[in-house]
Enzyme design. Structure first.
Site, PDB file in Angstrom:
ATOM      1  CE  LYS A 255      -3.791  -2.088   0.251  1.00 59.38           C
ATOM      2  NZ  LYS A 255      -3.545  -3.392  -0.410  1.00 59.38           N
TER       3      LYS A 255
HETATM    4  N1  T4K Z   1      -9.546  -4.646   0.985  1.00 64.24           N
HETATM    5  C1  T4K Z   1      -9.047  -4.570   0.180  1.00 64.24           C
HETATM    6  C2  T4K Z   1      -9.560  -3.897  -1.290  1.00 64.24           C
HETATM    7  C3  T4K Z   1      -7.673  -4.835  -0.255  1.00 64.24           C
HETATM    8  O1  T4K Z   1      -7.243  -4.895  -1.593  1.00 64.24           O
HETATM    9  C4  T4K Z   1      -6.335  -5.632   0.789  1.00 64.24           C
HETATM   10  C5  T4K Z   1      -5.652  -6.002   0.680  1.00 64.24           C
HETATM   11  C6  T4K Z   1      -7.706  -5.486   2.012  1.00 64.24           C
HETATM   12  C7  T4K Z   1      -8.841  -4.950   2.161  1.00 64.24           C
HETATM   13  C8  T4K Z   1      -6.632  -6.272   3.245  1.00 64.24           C
HETATM   14  O2  T4K Z   1      -5.849  -5.670   3.849  1.00 64.24           O
HETATM   15  P1  T4K Z   1      -4.230  -5.622   4.945  1.00 64.24           P
HETATM   16  O3  T4K Z   1      -5.231  -7.450   5.736  1.00 64.24           O
HETATM   17  O4  T4K Z   1      -4.022  -7.229   3.473  1.00 64.24           O
HETATM   18  O5  T4K Z   1      -3.729  -5.071   5.021  1.00 64.24           O
HETATM   19  C9  T4K Z   1      -1.515  -7.732  -1.781  1.00 64.24           C
HETATM   20  C10 T4K Z   1      -1.867  -7.440  -0.450  1.00 64.24           C
HETATM   21  O6  T4K Z   1      -1.553  -8.722   0.389  1.00 64.24           O
HETATM   22  C11 T4K Z   1      -2.644  -7.408  -0.073  1.00 64.24           C
HETATM   23  O7  T4K Z   1      -2.235  -6.980   1.085  1.00 64.24           O
HETATM   24  C12 T4K Z   1      -3.331  -6.446  -0.944  1.00 64.24           C
HETATM   25  N2  T4K Z   1      -5.042  -6.277  -0.291  1.00 64.24           N
HETATM   26  C13 T4K Z   1      -3.999  -6.750  -2.378  1.00 64.24           C
HETATM   27  C14 T4K Z   1      -4.140  -6.663  -3.518  1.00 64.24           C
HETATM   28  O8  T4K Z   1      -2.365  -7.254  -2.688  1.00 64.24           O
HETATM   29  P2  T4K Z   1      -1.183 -10.626  -3.165  1.00 64.24           P
HETATM   30  O9  T4K Z   1      -1.973 -11.952  -2.632  1.00 64.24           O
HETATM   31  O10 T4K Z   1      -1.387  -9.691  -4.216  1.00 64.24           O
HETATM   32  O11 T4K Z   1       0.407 -10.099  -2.419  1.00 64.24           O
HETATM   33  P3  T4K Z   1       1.904 -10.525  -2.907  1.00 64.24           P
HETATM   34  O12 T4K Z   1       2.558 -11.389  -1.586  1.00 64.24           O
HETATM   35  O13 T4K Z   1       1.405 -11.686  -4.543  1.00 64.24           O
HETATM   36  O14 T4K Z   1       2.470  -9.292  -3.698  1.00 64.24           O
HETATM   37  C15 T4K Z   1       1.766  -8.361  -4.412  1.00 64.24           C
HETATM   38  C16 T4K Z   1       3.364  -8.041  -4.905  1.00 64.24           C
HETATM   39  O15 T4K Z   1       3.506  -7.351  -4.377  1.00 64.24           O
HETATM   40  C17 T4K Z   1       4.130  -8.385  -5.236  1.00 64.24           C
HETATM   41  O16 T4K Z   1       4.594  -9.007  -6.363  1.00 64.24           O
HETATM   42  C18 T4K Z   1       6.409  -8.159  -4.489  1.00 64.24           C
HETATM   43  C19 T4K Z   1       5.354  -6.856  -3.762  1.00 64.24           C
HETATM   44  N3  T4K Z   1       5.870  -6.714  -2.373  1.00 64.24           N
HETATM   45  C20 T4K Z   1       5.081  -8.394  -1.939  1.00 64.24           C
HETATM   46  C21 T4K Z   1       5.160  -8.093  -0.444  1.00 64.24           C
HETATM   47  C22 T4K Z   1       4.116  -9.175   0.852  1.00 64.24           C
HETATM   48  C23 T4K Z   1       6.780  -6.666  -2.343  1.00 64.24           C
HETATM   49  O17 T4K Z   1       7.363  -5.729  -2.471  1.00 64.24           O
HETATM   50  N4  T4K Z   1       6.260  -6.273  -0.743  1.00 64.24           N
HETATM   51  C24 T4K Z   1       6.411  -7.433   0.270  1.00 64.24           C
HETATM   52  O18 T4K Z   1       6.938  -7.669   0.873  1.00 64.24           O
HETATM   53  O19 T4K Z   1      -1.956  -9.166  -1.997  1.00 64.24           O
END
Ligand code: T4K
Length: 373
Positions: A187
């Site tokens: 975010k």
């Molecule tokens: N409501 C909405 C509308 C949301 O979009 C979200 C979260 C929530 C509620 C819930 O909020 P939280 O409980 O998460 O605070 C990611 C995020 O994990 C998630 O927080 C987010 N939305 C969602 C839209 O995106 P994934 O499954 O795409 O995560 P991931 O691990 O594949 O990461 C995406 C990209 O981010 C990776 O290609 C690389 C980058 N990244 C990721 C992480 C974890 C980094 O550069 N560093 C990191 O530490 O969900």
């Protein structure tokens, strides 16, 4: 054409300077107060309330827990109208809180709920509306407030994407009964996990403060359900550092977004979502829509071709919650959501993507469209 040698991600985190980070953490180590409502958490709640222009901000460990806690604090039972075009946390939180999500299709242009659409989905069992400010665009908040008041429904917003965004000159955060934010690594405001609930309702804020922790120090006699949802001092420090730097992050995001838009403006079949008419945006999401016929490739094919060349585009929120377990056990008719899931593609952005990277990605997209690769 420049080869892209290392992977370019969507949502790589925004970080404060090393000096600011070191100073904040040295302070925590010196105080040896790491959890249970330390000085940084208390400071953060005030800073967040100021930032979101609300009476109360209640920081918690992440956006999902913010939603669950808020739903429990509202003390409701029944159906909640929400979109299927969102991250799974939105609707999963309803299940955790013992509520039934009822998916309503979104508007083709805004990609969000509208008051007109929600009106048609209301049943005698409806108790609340949970709108989502997708990509930081405001989800019809004034009309939804009017509808909720008229029909006696609670109205809350998942504003996980919308830190620092505005609508009609007001910061998102103060609409409906309450809103929730996420400070996940992906975010614009990265708290090393974190989130908050914002509200102008004093009684709701007081309940939330009791419910988020076993250690509020008030000796609350109400018997409210409680959980350990509070932030650590480390999370509060990261969130405060991010808040200090957020205007810079947004300006950098905007430069990358505009470069994508300008570079690909004349390529048929690809358009980047604009934010005009939705208020100020944080430009954290660079979202394009692909018209397969005009572009010459489907969104799927373009996504695969880019990924194979180190451009790690993402297909948020395909295939939609209505087609994902456990929600897919029921049949839902959401044609606009289906179309968005087929056609949207998010491009790499965030602090580590520079304008030369954007140029390289755009030149790859041009070659793929022209069929010269
Ligand atoms: N409501 C909405 C509308 C949301 O979009 C979200 C979260 C929530 C509620 C819930 O909020 P939280 O409980 O998460 O605070 C990611 C995020 O994990 C998630 O927080 C987010 N939305 C969602 C839209 O995106 P994934 O499954 O795409 O995560 P991931 O691990 O594949 O990461 C995406 C990209 O981010 C990776 O290609 C690389 C980058 N990244 C990721 C992480 C974890 C980094 O550069 N560093 C990191 O530490 O969900």
């Amino acid at each position: 054409m420049k080869e892209i040698l290392s992977p370019l991600h969507v949502g790589q985190m925004n970080l404060p300077s090393n000096e600011a980070f070191r100073a904040a953490f040295e302070g925590i180590f010196a105080r040896r107060h790491y959890a249970n409502h330390g000085p940084l958490e208390q400071h953060l709640d005030k800073a967040l309330a100021e930032h979101f222009q609300v009476r109360h901000a209640i920081s918690v460990v992440n956006g999902t827990v913010a939603l669950i806690l808020l739903l429990k604090a509202l003390d409701i039972q029944g159906e909640v109208i929400t979109p299927a075009f969102t991250f799974s946390a939105t609707a999963q939180s309803l299940l955790w809180a013992g509520l039934k999500p009822v998916f309503c299709d979104v508007n083709v242009e805004s990609q969000m709920l509208t008051a007109a659409g929600v009106t048609k989905a209301i049943t005698p069992a409806t108790v609340a509306i949970l709108g989502v400010h997708i990509w930081g665009r405001a989800c019809d908040p004034i009309a939804l407030e009017e509808l909720a008041a008229e029909r006696g429904l609670k109205l809350i917003f998942d504003a996980a994407h919308a830190t620092s965004c505005t609508f009609a000159g007001r910061r998102i955060g103060g609409f409906g009964d309450a809103e929730i934010f996420s400070f996940h690594a992906t975010k614009v405001l990265n708290g090393a996990e974190g989130g908050c609930i914002t509200t102008n309702n004093d009684a709701l804020a007081a309940r939330l403060r009791v419910m988020r922790s076993f250690h509020d120090g008030t000796g609350d006699p109400s018997g409210l359900l409680r959980m350990n949802a509070k932030m650590s001092e480390a999370q509060a420090a990261m969130t405060l550092l991010g808040l200090d730097a957020i205007d810079g992050f947004i300006a950098e995001n905007r430069a990358r977004y505009e470069r994508y838009r300008k570079n690909l403006a004349h390529i048929p079949g690809i358009r980047f979502l604009h934010h005009e008419g939705y208020g100020e945006n944080n430009y954290q999401y660079v979202v394009s829509q692909i018209d397969a016929q005009a572009f010459g490739l489907t969104c799927d094919a373009l996504s695969n071709a880019l990924q194979a060349r180190n451009v790690l585009v993402r297909r948020y929120f395909s295939p939609g919650l209505h087609k994902s377990p456990p929600f897919s056990e029921e049949r839902w008719n959401l044609p606009v959501t289906d179309d968005l899931c087929r056609s949207l593609l998010q491009f790499p952005s965030g602090q580590v993507i520079n304008l030369e990277d954007v140029d390289a990605v755009c030149s790859l997209v041009r070659s793929l469209q022209a069929g010269t690769l």
